[in-house]
Design an enzyme around this catalytic site. Structure first.
Site, short mmCIF file in Angstrom:
data_model
loop_
_atom_site.label_atom_id
_atom_site.label_comp_id
_atom_site.label_asym_id
_atom_site.label_seq_id
_atom_site.Cartn_x
_atom_site.Cartn_y
_atom_site.Cartn_z
N GLY A 12 0.80 -1.22 0.00
CA GLY A 12 0.00 0.00 0.00
C GLY A 12 0.82 1.26 0.00
N ALA A 13 1.92 1.25 -0.75
CA ALA A 13 2.87 2.37 -0.68
C ALA A 13 2.64 3.45 -1.72
CB ALA A 13 4.30 1.83 -0.83
N ASN A 14 1.52 3.40 -2.44
CA ASN A 14 1.32 4.38 -3.52
C ASN A 14 0.49 5.58 -3.12
OD1 ASN A 14 -0.84 2.14 -3.80
ND2 ASN A 14 -1.74 3.88 -4.89
N GLY A 65 1.20 5.08 3.41
CA GLY A 65 2.19 4.24 2.76
C GLY A 65 3.15 5.04 1.90
N SER A 89 -4.58 0.16 14.41
CA SER A 89 -5.33 1.40 14.57
C SER A 89 -5.80 1.52 16.01
CB SER A 89 -6.55 1.38 13.64
OG SER A 89 -7.47 2.41 13.95
N TYR A 143 -14.03 -3.54 10.95
CA TYR A 143 -12.74 -2.84 10.86
C TYR A 143 -11.98 -2.97 12.18
CZ TYR A 143 -9.31 0.90 10.30
OH TYR A 143 -8.14 1.62 10.22
#
Length: 273
Positions: free
Chosen positions: A3-5, A9, A120, A146
């Site tokens: 999720g680095a885009n 991230g 979280s 979640y």
């Protein structure tokens, strides 16, 4: 790093690349990954992975060669409508927990430094219902699902560290949470009203920016702290990173061991050490 885009991230990957790390952006959309990587300093690479598909996770791991000093399990989905992964898992449990569980164990023999998993503060509202992990019997609550997935992240972190220590490994397993950071997740909060409340009111008044939200992850990744540490902002929602508290449910060793066993059964991936 998954999720680095975008969001946290992207901010974390940018900081690591600027510090001289070779950063691999493990992303679902390679086009977006390449666009993000093009704006980062230093050496980067983009590889495709879809955490909602165990076949994709296995393909990513099979294609890996070389050591991994730092594995950051950052990608996640937040309060979408009820959905299913390719294997039929509830999407938040499947992506946030099971996808990273499988990825970490498939890559673990190559990891030499640390595994950092994003949780979280919302883990506080989570409960692991072993009788209905995939929300097939209960009325679906996106927020409760979640919270359960983020609780699972902390239980995974703790049990991974226990197993690493028992195996005599020097690899550390830590977790982090960003507090309230302004990212694209708030624009998918489950309803138009809540999206508006979070993006137009909550973000401007309460949120720190993504770069600040990434600091607890970086702290968990490089600070001189023991394994199974949990890092977060000093003032819960925002502030400099420090060690954070977690609920009694997140510290329950028996639940952590049981969740690990169930996760092995669901993914078909075992602890390799």
């Amino acid at each position: 790093m998954t999720g680095a885009n975008s969001g946290l991230g992207e901010a974390t990957a940018t900081a690591l690349a600027a510090a001289g790390a070779r950063v691999v952006l493990a992303v679902r959309d390679p086009g977006k990954g390449k666009a993000a990587a093009a704006a980062m300093p230093g050496e980067t690479e983009v590889r495709e992975i879809d955490l909602a598909s165990l076949d994709s996770v296995r393909s990513f791991a099979d294609g890996w060669d070389g050591e991994i000093h730092l594995l950051i399990n950052n990608a996640g989905v937040m309060v979408p409508p009820l959905g299913r992964t390719a294997e039929g898992f509830e999407s938040q449990f499947g992506v946030n927990h099971l996808g990273h569980f499988a990825l970490t164990n498939l890559l673990l023999e190559r990891v030499t430094g640390r595994v950092v998993t994003l949780s979280s503060a919302m883990h506080q509202m989570g409960r692991i219902d072993f009788a209905d992990l995939q929300w097939e019997r209960r009325r679906y609550s996106a927020w409760r699902a979640y919270g359960a997935s983020k609780l699972a992240n902390l239980l995974f972190t703790a049990e991974l560290q226990r197993r690493l220590s028992a195996a005599g490994s020097r690899v550390l397993s830590n977790a982090a949470h960003p507090g309230y950071a302004s990212t694209n997740l708030q624009s998918h909060a489950g309803s138009r009203a809540l999206d508006f409340l979070m993006t137009r009111i909550g973000n401007p008044l309460l949120a720190q920016d993504a770069a600040s939200g990434a600091l607890p992850t970086l702290y968990a990744a490089v600070a001189g702290i023991p394994g199974n540490s949990f890092a977060g902002p000093a003032y819960e929602l925002r502030g400099a990173p420090k060690l954070a508290s977690r609920t009694a449910a997140a510290r329950n060793a028996e639940t952590a061991r049981r969740l690990w066993s169930v996760s092995e059964d669901l993914t078909g991936v075992k602890f390799p050490l």
